[in-house]
Design a protein around this motif. Structure first.
Motif, PDB file in Angstrom:
ATOM      1  N   PRO A 288      45.364  47.579  37.986  1.00 43.87           N
ATOM      2  CA  PRO A 288      46.627  47.427  37.261  1.00 43.87           C
ATOM      3  C   PRO A 288      47.727  46.847  38.149  1.00 43.87           C
ATOM      4  CG  PRO A 288      45.691  49.606  36.909  1.00 43.87           C
ATOM      5  CD  PRO A 288      44.889  48.949  37.992  1.00 43.87           C
ATOM      6  N   GLU A 289      48.579  46.023  37.538  1.00 43.31           N
ATOM      7  CA  GLU A 289      49.699  45.462  38.290  1.00 43.31           C
ATOM      8  C   GLU A 289      50.545  46.580  38.870  1.00 43.31           C
ATOM      9  OE1 GLU A 289      51.827  41.813  37.180  1.00 43.31           O
ATOM     10  OE2 GLU A 289      50.675  41.941  35.320  1.00 43.31           O
ATOM     11  N   LEU A 290      51.071  46.327  40.059  1.00 41.44           N
ATOM     12  CA  LEU A 290      51.956  47.239  40.789  1.00 41.44           C
ATOM     13  C   LEU A 290      51.265  48.506  41.269  1.00 41.44           C
ATOM     14  CD1 LEU A 290      55.148  46.917  38.534  1.00 41.44           C
ATOM     15  CD2 LEU A 290      54.511  45.535  40.508  1.00 41.44           C
ATOM     16  N   LYS A 291      49.965  48.634  41.030  1.00 44.24           N
ATOM     17  CA  LYS A 291      49.247  49.818  41.506  1.00 44.24           C
ATOM     18  C   LYS A 291      48.912  49.644  42.984  1.00 44.24           C
ATOM     19  CE  LYS A 291      45.033  52.551  40.762  1.00 44.24           C
ATOM     20  NZ  LYS A 291      44.581  52.652  42.132  1.00 44.24           N
ATOM     21  N   GLN A 292      49.104  50.707  43.754  1.00 44.28           N
ATOM     22  CA  GLN A 292      48.693  50.679  45.158  1.00 44.28           C
ATOM     23  C   GLN A 292      47.170  50.755  45.199  1.00 44.28           C
ATOM     24  OE1 GLN A 292      50.484  50.298  47.900  1.00 44.28           O
ATOM     25  NE2 GLN A 292      52.432  50.195  46.816  1.00 44.28           N
ATOM     26  N   TYR A 293      46.564  49.938  46.033  1.00 40.82           N
ATOM     27  CA  TYR A 293      45.110  49.978  46.181  1.00 40.82           C
ATOM     28  C   TYR A 293      44.780  49.716  47.646  1.00 40.82           C
ATOM     29  CZ  TYR A 293      45.572  44.887  46.168  1.00 40.82           C
ATOM     30  OH  TYR A 293      45.939  43.599  46.459  1.00 40.82           O
ATOM     31  N   SER A 294      43.642  50.202  48.053  1.00 45.08           N
ATOM     32  CA  SER A 294      43.215  50.018  49.439  1.00 45.08           C
ATOM     33  C   SER A 294      42.086  48.996  49.480  1.00 45.08           C
ATOM     34  CB  SER A 294      42.733  51.347  50.013  1.00 45.08           C
ATOM     35  OG  SER A 294      41.528  51.730  49.375  1.00 45.08           O
ATOM     36  N   GLU A 295      41.764  48.558  50.693  1.00 48.62           N
ATOM     37  CA  GLU A 295      40.630  47.647  50.858  1.00 48.62           C
ATOM     38  C   GLU A 295      39.345  48.324  50.386  1.00 48.62           C
ATOM     39  OE1 GLU A 295      40.903  46.602  55.008  1.00 48.62           O
ATOM     40  OE2 GLU A 295      42.874  45.709  54.691  1.00 48.62           O
ATOM     41  N   GLY A 296      39.238  49.640  50.611  1.00 44.71           N
ATOM     42  CA  GLY A 296      38.068  50.391  50.151  1.00 44.71           C
ATOM     43  C   GLY A 296      37.949  50.397  48.636  1.00 44.71           C
ATOM     44  N   ASP A 297      39.096  50.586  47.939  1.00 42.53           N
ATOM     45  CA  ASP A 297      39.098  50.527  46.473  1.00 42.53           C
ATOM     46  C   ASP A 297      38.620  49.158  45.989  1.00 42.53           C
ATOM     47  OD1 ASP A 297      40.203  53.071  46.331  1.00 42.53           O
ATOM     48  OD2 ASP A 297      42.270  52.331  46.163  1.00 42.53           O
ATOM     49  N   MET A 298      39.143  48.123  46.633  1.00 41.82           N
ATOM     50  CA  MET A 298      38.789  46.765  46.254  1.00 41.82           C
ATOM     51  C   MET A 298      37.294  46.513  46.462  1.00 41.82           C
ATOM     52  SD  MET A 298      41.172  43.701  47.477  1.00 41.82           S
ATOM     53  CE  MET A 298      40.297  42.187  47.469  1.00 41.82           C
ATOM     54  N   GLU A 299      36.810  46.937  47.609  1.00 43.22           N
ATOM     55  CA  GLU A 299      35.394  46.757  47.916  1.00 43.22           C
ATOM     56  C   GLU A 299      34.513  47.478  46.897  1.00 43.22           C
ATOM     57  OE1 GLU A 299      32.362  48.463  51.216  1.00 43.22           O
ATOM     58  OE2 GLU A 299      34.222  47.609  52.013  1.00 43.22           O
ATOM     59  N   GLN A 300      34.881  48.712  46.535  1.00 49.96           N
ATOM     60  CA  GLN A 300      34.089  49.462  45.559  1.00 49.96           C
ATOM     61  C   GLN A 300      34.092  48.770  44.205  1.00 49.96           C
ATOM     62  OE1 GLN A 300      32.046  52.253  46.094  1.00 49.96           O
ATOM     63  NE2 GLN A 300      31.376  51.540  44.072  1.00 49.96           N
ATOM     64  N   ARG A 301      35.238  48.245  43.802  1.00 54.86           N
ATOM     65  CA  ARG A 301      35.308  47.551  42.512  1.00 54.86           C
ATOM     66  C   ARG A 301      34.482  46.265  42.527  1.00 54.86           C
ATOM     67  NH1 ARG A 301      40.143  48.840  38.885  1.00 54.86           N
ATOM     68  NH2 ARG A 301      40.900  50.824  39.677  1.00 54.86           N
ATOM     69  N   ILE A 302      34.458  45.593  43.683  1.00 56.80           N
ATOM     70  CA  ILE A 302      33.612  44.398  43.804  1.00 56.80           C
ATOM     71  C   ILE A 302      32.145  44.785  43.663  1.00 56.80           C
ATOM     72  CG2 ILE A 302      32.755  42.683  45.458  1.00 56.80           C
ATOM     73  CD1 ILE A 302      35.688  42.321  46.370  1.00 56.80           C
ATOM     74  N   ILE A 303      31.733  45.865  44.342  1.00 56.69           N
ATOM     75  CA  ILE A 303      30.344  46.324  44.248  1.00 56.69           C
ATOM     76  C   ILE A 303      30.013  46.713  42.805  1.00 56.69           C
ATOM     77  CG2 ILE A 303      28.734  48.149  44.964  1.00 56.69           C
ATOM     78  CD1 ILE A 303      29.259  45.940  47.082  1.00 56.69           C
ATOM     79  N   ASP A 304      30.959  47.383  42.127  1.00 56.75           N
ATOM     80  CA  ASP A 304      30.748  47.785  40.733  1.00 56.75           C
ATOM     81  C   ASP A 304      30.620  46.580  39.799  1.00 56.75           C
ATOM     82  OD1 ASP A 304      30.892  50.418  41.557  1.00 56.75           O
ATOM     83  OD2 ASP A 304      32.954  50.722  40.867  1.00 56.75           O
ATOM     84  N   ASN A 305      31.193  45.449  40.228  1.00 58.90           N
ATOM     85  CA  ASN A 305      31.169  44.225  39.417  1.00 58.90           C
ATOM     86  C   ASN A 305      30.508  43.087  40.197  1.00 58.90           C
ATOM     87  OD1 ASN A 305      33.085  44.830  36.948  1.00 58.90           O
ATOM     88  ND2 ASN A 305      34.065  45.722  38.747  1.00 58.90           N
ATOM     89  N   LEU A 306      29.445  43.415  40.914  1.00 58.79           N
ATOM     90  CA  LEU A 306      28.830  42.466  41.843  1.00 58.79           C
ATOM     91  C   LEU A 306      28.366  41.184  41.155  1.00 58.79           C
ATOM     92  CD1 LEU A 306      28.144  41.979  44.768  1.00 58.79           C
ATOM     93  CD2 LEU A 306      25.957  43.128  44.395  1.00 58.79           C
TER      94      LEU A 306
END
Length: 198
Positions: free
Chosen positions: A47-65
């Motif tokens: 979501p826009e303006l949501k704080q996210y970490s590199e780990g969150d991003m990596e997990q979402r990439i794996i979930d949507n590989l």
């Protein structure tokens, strides 16, 4: 995918070349042929303006590989995440490792939630050196390193990569496609530039 093509077409000076590539595809011969200046990661649904970490991003990439592989382009296969390498008994982890079947090389991706820093570039250069000496098989080509960051300071990147491995790239990512107003402004600016340039 059509929208991403439209954006690339809109900002390109070589519109005929872009349309030709869209119809026949690109011939992949060099690392530059598989690198994009900007990767669109809207499928991560952060979501826009949501704080996210590199780990969150990596997990979402794996979930949507599967979708991420489509965004990367033709020839990429997934090798692993948090790929451990050890130098002098110190462990480092490459966020994502792929292998490119056509170029016959590893592709290392490091994710940065904000701007890329010069030490990030040095770290990726070390990863590339490690893979060249420890991971590559005799018939593998030199690995490609991509640092994906939210912001990219072109001058810093130019200075930090000066004299370094030419297979090290810094690209931006965008989490959201432009909204209607931003898109209208982009189209207006492009048309205005085309009229002025003749």
């Amino acid at each position: 995918m059509e929208f991403a093509l439209f954006l690339r077409l809109a900002v390109s000076r070589d519109k005929e070349g872009i349309l030709s590539l869209a119809q026949v595809g690109i011939e992949i011969q060099t690392p530059e042929d598989v690198i994009k200046n900007t990767y669109t990661l809207e499928f991560l649904n952060i979501p826009e303006l949501k704080q996210y970490s590199e780990g969150d991003m990596e997990q979402r990439i794996i979930d949507n590989l599967q979708i991420f592989l489509l965004e990367l382009g033709k020839g990429f296969t997934f090798v692993g995440r948090q790929y451990k390498i050890t130098v002098n008994n110190i462990h480092y982890h490459v966020d994502l490792v792929f292998y490119h079947r056509i170029l016959k090389c590893f592709v290392l991706i490091d994710l940065k939630e904000n701007s890329v820093r010069h030490e990030d570039i040095g770290q990726m250069n070390m990863y590339l050196g490690y893979f060249a000496m420890e991971e590559n098989m005799p018939d593998d080509n030199a690995s490609i390193g991509i640092i994906l960051s939210k912001n990219k300071d072109e001058l810093l990147v130019e200075y930090a990569t000066s004299g370094m491995d030419s297979n090290l790239f810094v690209s931006k990512y965008e989490l959201y496609l432009p909204n209607r107003k931003e898109l209208e402004k982009l189209v207006y600016n492009i048309l205005h530039d085309d009229i002025q340039n003749g």
